[in-house]
Design an enzyme around this catalytic site. Structure first.
Site, PDB file in Angstrom:
ATOM      1  N   ARG A  61       0.812  -1.225   0.000  1.00 47.57           N
ATOM      2  CA  ARG A  61       0.000   0.000   0.000  1.00 47.57           C
ATOM      3  C   ARG A  61       0.844   1.273   0.000  1.00 47.57           C
ATOM      4  NH1 ARG A  61      -3.650  -3.591   2.808  1.00 47.57           N
ATOM      5  NH2 ARG A  61      -2.516  -3.164   4.727  1.00 47.57           N
ATOM      6  N   GLU A  98       3.757 -10.366  15.019  1.00 49.19           N
ATOM      7  CA  GLU A  98       3.012 -11.048  16.077  1.00 49.19           C
ATOM      8  C   GLU A  98       3.249 -12.562  16.007  1.00 49.19           C
ATOM      9  OE1 GLU A  98      -0.983  -9.782  16.045  1.00 49.19           O
ATOM     10  OE2 GLU A  98      -1.455 -10.785  17.943  1.00 49.19           O
TER      11      GLU A  98
HETATM   12  P1  AMP Z   1       3.098  -2.320  11.905  1.00 44.97           P
HETATM   13  O1  AMP Z   1       4.374  -2.934  11.434  1.00 44.97           O
HETATM   14  O2  AMP Z   1       2.514  -2.999  13.112  1.00 44.97           O
HETATM   15  O3  AMP Z   1       3.238  -0.809  12.110  1.00 44.97           O
HETATM   16  O4  AMP Z   1       2.015  -2.563  10.768  1.00 44.97           O
HETATM   17  C1  AMP Z   1       1.990  -1.752   9.650  1.00 44.97           C
HETATM   18  C2  AMP Z   1       1.650  -2.505   8.393  1.00 44.97           C
HETATM   19  O5  AMP Z   1       0.562  -3.415   8.579  1.00 44.97           O
HETATM   20  C3  AMP Z   1       1.228  -1.523   7.329  1.00 44.97           C
HETATM   21  O6  AMP Z   1       1.810  -1.912   6.111  1.00 44.97           O
HETATM   22  C4  AMP Z   1      -0.286  -1.608   7.296  1.00 44.97           C
HETATM   23  O7  AMP Z   1      -0.725  -1.565   5.975  1.00 44.97           O
HETATM   24  C5  AMP Z   1      -0.646  -2.941   7.975  1.00 44.97           C
HETATM   25  N1  AMP Z   1      -1.627  -2.791   9.079  1.00 44.97           N
HETATM   26  C6  AMP Z   1      -1.401  -3.028  10.392  1.00 44.97           C
HETATM   27  N2  AMP Z   1      -2.492  -2.822  11.146  1.00 44.97           N
HETATM   28  C7  AMP Z   1      -3.460  -2.422  10.289  1.00 44.97           C
HETATM   29  C8  AMP Z   1      -4.834  -2.016  10.451  1.00 44.97           C
HETATM   30  N3  AMP Z   1      -5.441  -1.987  11.643  1.00 44.97           N
HETATM   31  N4  AMP Z   1      -5.518  -1.648   9.349  1.00 44.97           N
HETATM   32  C9  AMP Z   1      -4.919  -1.659   8.137  1.00 44.97           C
HETATM   33  N5  AMP Z   1      -3.640  -2.024   7.915  1.00 44.97           N
HETATM   34  C10 AMP Z   1      -2.905  -2.396   8.966  1.00 44.97           C
END
Ligand code: AMP
Length: 174
Positions: A61, A98
């Site tokens: 994205r 996770e």
């Molecule tokens: P993080 O590494 O935990 O910051 O997760 C970020 C990545 O996971 C990004 O590429 C987001 O597109 C996706 N992502 C994580 N949580 C969500 C959410 N609640 N809604 C949409 N995309 C998410």
């Protein structure tokens, strides 16, 4: 148009992809032409004049607004991809998710020490993905790094994982 209007265009999908996750769906944000125009203008305002030479987008994205920002800033675009997708020699970083570990890659010759880099992704949750991207970009010894998200899930405090001297910005906060 206001940031509040952009925020209202993000669709929330409860319990996707697993129970307990409130998934922020950006397809409803991107499908409206006036939203795309507003997003690109807001992002241009934020980063014009910072001398950015490359926008780095994270698969997948980050590949939507990333190239639009690059065009607006007269910068180039560089993709960070999942393993095995980039055809030339790559550098990589692994990070804990996770469940298990994930790896991301970038072409070894994509950035040079003269570059001022803006790394972009759609959403900041825990910050794990972007921190790995930041480390990957730093491997190239670039001049300066900025970090941008369209959306931040502020309760998760993901921005706390980044070093204090890095400017981290999100347009929309939930
Ligand atoms: P993080 O590494 O935990 O910051 O997760 C970020 C990545 O996971 C990004 O590429 C987001 O597109 C996706 N992502 C994580 N949580 C969500 C959410 N609640 N809604 C949409 N995309 C998410």
């Amino acid at each position: 148009m206001s940031i509040e209007k952009l925020k209202a265009s993000v669709r929330n999908i409860p319990d996707f992809p697993i129970p307990g996750i409130q998934f922020k769906d950006v397809t409803t944000l991107f499908k409206e032409p006036e939203n795309l125009a507003e997003l690109s203008q807001e992002l241009k305002k934020k980063y014009a004049g910072k001398g950015i030479t490359k926008v780095v987008g994270i698969e997948s994205r980050g590949f939507i607004m990333g190239p639009i920002m690059a065009l607006e800033l007269n910068a180039g675009f560089v993709p960070i991809r999942k393993p095995g997708k980039l055809p030339a020699e790559t550098i990589e970083e692994s990070y804990d998710k996770e469940y298990g570990r994930d790896t991301i890659q970038m072409h070894k010759d994509a950035l040079s020490p003269d570059d001022v880099v803006l790394i972009h992704d759609d959403l900041l949750a825990t910050g794990g993905t972007m921190l790995a991207a930041y480390r990957l970009v730093k491997q190239s010894g670039v001049k300066k790094v900025y970090i941008n998200f369209l959306i931040e899930l502020s309760d998760l405090k993901g921005r706390e994982v980044f070093p204090d001297d890095v400017e981290v910005d999100a347009l929309i906060s939930f």
